[in-house]
Design a protein around this motif. Structure first.
Motif, PDB file in Angstrom:
ATOM      1  N   ARG A  56      -7.428  11.812  -0.090  1.00 52.90           N
ATOM      2  CA  ARG A  56      -6.406  11.434   0.094  1.00 52.90           C
ATOM      3  C   ARG A  56      -7.177  10.216  -0.454  1.00 52.90           C
ATOM      4  O   ARG A  56      -7.531   9.112  -0.738  1.00 52.90           O
ATOM      5  CB  ARG A  56      -6.153  10.828   2.049  1.00 52.90           C
ATOM      6  N   GLY A  57      -5.464   8.886  -0.897  1.00 48.20           N
ATOM      7  CA  GLY A  57      -5.352   8.083  -1.785  1.00 48.20           C
ATOM      8  C   GLY A  57      -4.596   7.102  -1.655  1.00 48.20           C
ATOM      9  O   GLY A  57      -3.170   7.161  -0.935  1.00 48.20           O
ATOM     10  N   SER A  58      -4.638   5.622  -1.785  1.00 48.62           N
ATOM     11  CA  SER A  58      -4.109   5.034  -1.108  1.00 48.62           C
ATOM     12  C   SER A  58      -4.031   3.423  -1.954  1.00 48.62           C
ATOM     13  O   SER A  58      -4.991   3.182  -3.295  1.00 48.62           O
ATOM     14  CB  SER A  58      -4.507   3.611  -0.039  1.00 48.62           C
ATOM     15  N   GLU A  71      -2.182  12.320  -1.660  1.00 49.16           N
ATOM     16  CA  GLU A  71      -2.005  13.167  -0.990  1.00 49.16           C
ATOM     17  C   GLU A  71      -2.309  14.451  -1.978  1.00 49.16           C
ATOM     18  O   GLU A  71      -1.379  14.504  -2.471  1.00 49.16           O
ATOM     19  CB  GLU A  71      -2.184  13.929   0.267  1.00 49.16           C
ATOM     20  N   GLN A  92       0.766  -1.475   0.300  1.00 48.35           N
ATOM     21  CA  GLN A  92       0.240  -0.049  -0.241  1.00 48.35           C
ATOM     22  C   GLN A  92       0.707   1.105  -0.256  1.00 48.35           C
ATOM     23  O   GLN A  92       1.671   1.330   0.888  1.00 48.35           O
ATOM     24  CB  GLN A  92      -0.687   0.517   0.923  1.00 48.35           C
ATOM     25  N   ASP A 148       0.285   5.386  -0.432  1.00 52.05           N
ATOM     26  CA  ASP A 148      -0.742   6.743   0.080  1.00 52.05           C
ATOM     27  C   ASP A 148      -0.358   7.429  -0.147  1.00 52.05           C
ATOM     28  O   ASP A 148       1.154   8.054  -0.179  1.00 52.05           O
ATOM     29  CB  ASP A 148      -1.190   6.581   1.604  1.00 52.05           C
TER      30      ASP A 148
END
Length: 148
Positions: free
Chosen positions: A103-105, A62, A58, A60
């Motif tokens: 905000r993304g993963s 932004e 993962q 992350d």
């Protein structure tokens, strides 16, 4: 639009590629702007490969912008940046959009040349055919042309 290739579609949601000269258009649709952004990201990944991508790692990201359309371009460019700098592919995405902040993963794995038969490499999201809209039934659509 000359020709349309629709893949990954269920109940009017999902993603598709659309023709644009030497580049490739990508469009995502969903019940929310976040879902449309996620689906467009899957469509962009399918420009690179149709091979399965494990969701082992993962990352992350932004993004913040002055409007939804520019936020969408920043989102796709963030994915392209992470793919290039980490030598990874991502096949699953989770997005939260609050006002004009995202905000993304990204979930993926390192590139495996033997398994990930490469189609082409995205260079960047463009402002060409850029639209983020909601239709009368509440379905969101996010699209632009990807420079390949």
């Amino acid at each position: 639009m000359a020709s349309m290739i629709t893949v990954g579609e269920t109940s009017g949601f999902g993603w598709e590629h659309f023709h644009h000269d030497a580049d490739i258009g990508v469009r995502g649709r969903g019940r929310s702007v976040a879902e449309a952004f996620e689906q467009a990201a899957v469509g962009m990944t399918r420009i690179v490969t149709y091979s399965p991508i494990a969701a082992d790692i993962q990352i992350d990201v932004e993004c913040r912008q002055s409007d939804l359309e520019l936020l969408f371009v920043d989102w796709l460019d963030a994915i392209i940046y992470e793919m290039a700098t980490r030598n990874m592919l991502f096949g699953c995405f989770a997005v939260r959009v609050e006002e004009l902040a995202l905000r993304g993963s990204l979930f993926g794995e390192p590139v495996d040349v033997a398994r990930h038969a490469s189609a082409c490499e995205p260079k960047g999201a463009t402002l060409t055919a850029l639209k983020v809209t909601q239709d009368d039934s509440g379905i969101w659509s996010a699209q632009c042309v990807i420079d390949v």
